[in-house]
Design a protein around this motif. Sequence first.
Motif, PDB file in Angstrom:
ATOM      1  N   SER A 134       5.649  42.119  43.969  1.00 45.07           N
ATOM      2  CA  SER A 134       6.274  42.369  45.256  1.00 45.07           C
ATOM      3  C   SER A 134       6.257  43.854  45.596  1.00 45.07           C
ATOM      4  O   SER A 134       5.933  44.254  46.723  1.00 45.07           O
ATOM      5  N   GLU A 135       6.585  44.694  44.624  1.00 43.65           N
ATOM      6  CA  GLU A 135       6.603  46.138  44.844  1.00 43.65           C
ATOM      7  C   GLU A 135       5.203  46.678  45.124  1.00 43.65           C
ATOM      8  O   GLU A 135       5.019  47.532  46.005  1.00 43.65           O
ATOM      9  N   SER A 162      -5.405  43.358  49.113  1.00 46.20           N
ATOM     10  CA  SER A 162      -4.867  43.800  50.397  1.00 46.20           C
ATOM     11  C   SER A 162      -5.989  44.076  51.392  1.00 46.20           C
ATOM     12  O   SER A 162      -5.874  43.762  52.589  1.00 46.20           O
ATOM     13  N   TYR A 210       1.228  48.159  50.562  1.00 52.53           N
ATOM     14  CA  TYR A 210       0.219  47.906  51.595  1.00 52.53           C
ATOM     15  C   TYR A 210       0.791  47.083  52.746  1.00 52.53           C
ATOM     16  O   TYR A 210       0.051  46.509  53.529  1.00 52.53           O
ATOM     17  N   GLY A 211       2.117  47.028  52.802  1.00 52.57           N
ATOM     18  CA  GLY A 211       2.772  46.352  53.911  1.00 52.57           C
ATOM     19  C   GLY A 211       2.679  44.846  53.866  1.00 52.57           C
ATOM     20  O   GLY A 211       2.791  44.185  54.911  1.00 52.57           O
ATOM     21  N   LEU A 212       2.503  44.269  52.682  1.00 51.55           N
ATOM     22  CA  LEU A 212       2.351  42.819  52.550  1.00 51.55           C
ATOM     23  C   LEU A 212       3.528  42.212  51.795  1.00 51.55           C
ATOM     24  O   LEU A 212       4.083  42.830  50.871  1.00 51.55           O
ATOM     25  N   HIS A 213       3.885  40.991  52.165  1.00 50.85           N
ATOM     26  CA  HIS A 213       4.944  40.243  51.495  1.00 50.85           C
ATOM     27  C   HIS A 213       4.335  39.179  50.588  1.00 50.85           C
ATOM     28  O   HIS A 213       3.217  38.702  50.821  1.00 50.85           O
ATOM     29  N   PHE A 256       2.456  45.012  46.294  1.00 53.04           N
ATOM     30  CA  PHE A 256       1.921  44.568  47.587  1.00 53.04           C
ATOM     31  C   PHE A 256       2.653  45.232  48.749  1.00 53.04           C
ATOM     32  O   PHE A 256       2.074  45.442  49.821  1.00 53.04           O
ATOM     33  N   SER A 257       3.930  45.569  48.547  1.00 49.91           N
ATOM     34  CA  SER A 257       4.682  46.226  49.623  1.00 49.91           C
ATOM     35  C   SER A 257       4.113  47.604  49.936  1.00 49.91           C
ATOM     36  O   SER A 257       4.302  48.116  51.055  1.00 49.91           O
ATOM     37  N   ILE A 276       1.633  35.786  54.348  1.00 47.94           N
ATOM     38  CA  ILE A 276       2.317  36.054  53.074  1.00 47.94           C
ATOM     39  C   ILE A 276       1.433  35.582  51.933  1.00 47.94           C
ATOM     40  O   ILE A 276       0.837  34.499  52.002  1.00 47.94           O
TER      41      ILE A 276
END
Length: 372
Positions: free
Chosen positions: A92-93, A40, A98-101, A95-96, A133
Amino acid sequence: MNLSEIGYRRVVIKLGTSVLTSGSDRLDKAHMVELVRQMSSLMKAGVEVVLCTSGAIAAGREHLKFPTLQDTMANKQLLAAVGQSQLILAWSELFSLYGLHVGQLLLTRADLQDRERYLNARDSLNALLAQGIIPIINENDAVATAEIKVGDNDNLSARAALLCDASLLVLLTDQPGLFDADPRKNPDAKLISEVANIDDNLRKLAGGAVSGLGTGGMATKLEAADIARRAGVEVIIASGHHGNVIEKAVCKYDVGTHFFALKNPLESRKQWILAGPNTKGKLVLDEGAVNAVTLKGRSLLSKGIKGVVGIFQRGDTLAIVDSDGKMHAKGMVRYSSDDIKKIMGKHSDEFESILGHDYGDAVIHRNDMVVL
């Protein structure tokens, strides 16, 4: 660590099962979030990151509470089918946070063998990266058979690096890098920090898988490094548990084993020939033809062919070997195996009268060939 002076703008990170589980029988979420933090940080510093992840089967076993199953292909595919969804959910959880998809790409060798599917996969990767992404790549183990599998995520990550035109491939494992001897047997073994050329002596240093958790060992990492560096991609093999290893690798700190890219990388079509199709057969050359192909950059002519191994069609990819069986090149052939058996040793002027057709003087043109 100063992330403002990064020398790479697009990197592929490959994480082995032993890294994701920390040597246990289940995913180590605490360590995974630390790896996500580093990736990230790179994304926020303007580095595009592609993640090639192992661990689907391990995740499947954990989610099903470690069932007792026979060691069959069907059961491995079962575990992969269950684990793949759990693995992508975990990424997915994390990276989310850190606000990333993330976006998932499941590939097999069949996707890399066909030129159109190869280009489609490349377009998908580039589209994800263009939107900020993180593409997460794994082999489609739930449907892949032995015939269409890449086989290990080391080689898959090298092909991903070629697909997305990355400048750096980082292979993270449970070893600090490549040693000049087996560190498990020789306490005096020294880490090789830099590699400019991969030769037979270096390949002998690479052993098999250590942990028993994954499908790749140092040998597959060496294969992956060789594919990537021929396409102009630098490669680093390092320990996935070394502190800030991803950031250090991308910032060109002294970590792991660094493989330099070749100065004259292959153009796109030859990258695909090297990384994509399995060889369907072999052409055995005499010494003069081997020298012409490897040292003089010539196309392969029928006069220098001594033998044909396998059944193949026009357009298939073949291995080009010498009389001792050593492979010197790969290339896309312009004639079928039946045709070549009729014209080998002949001059190209005779092709039309022998075959009733003529696809050109070269059996494999130099533009369709990768010298190894």
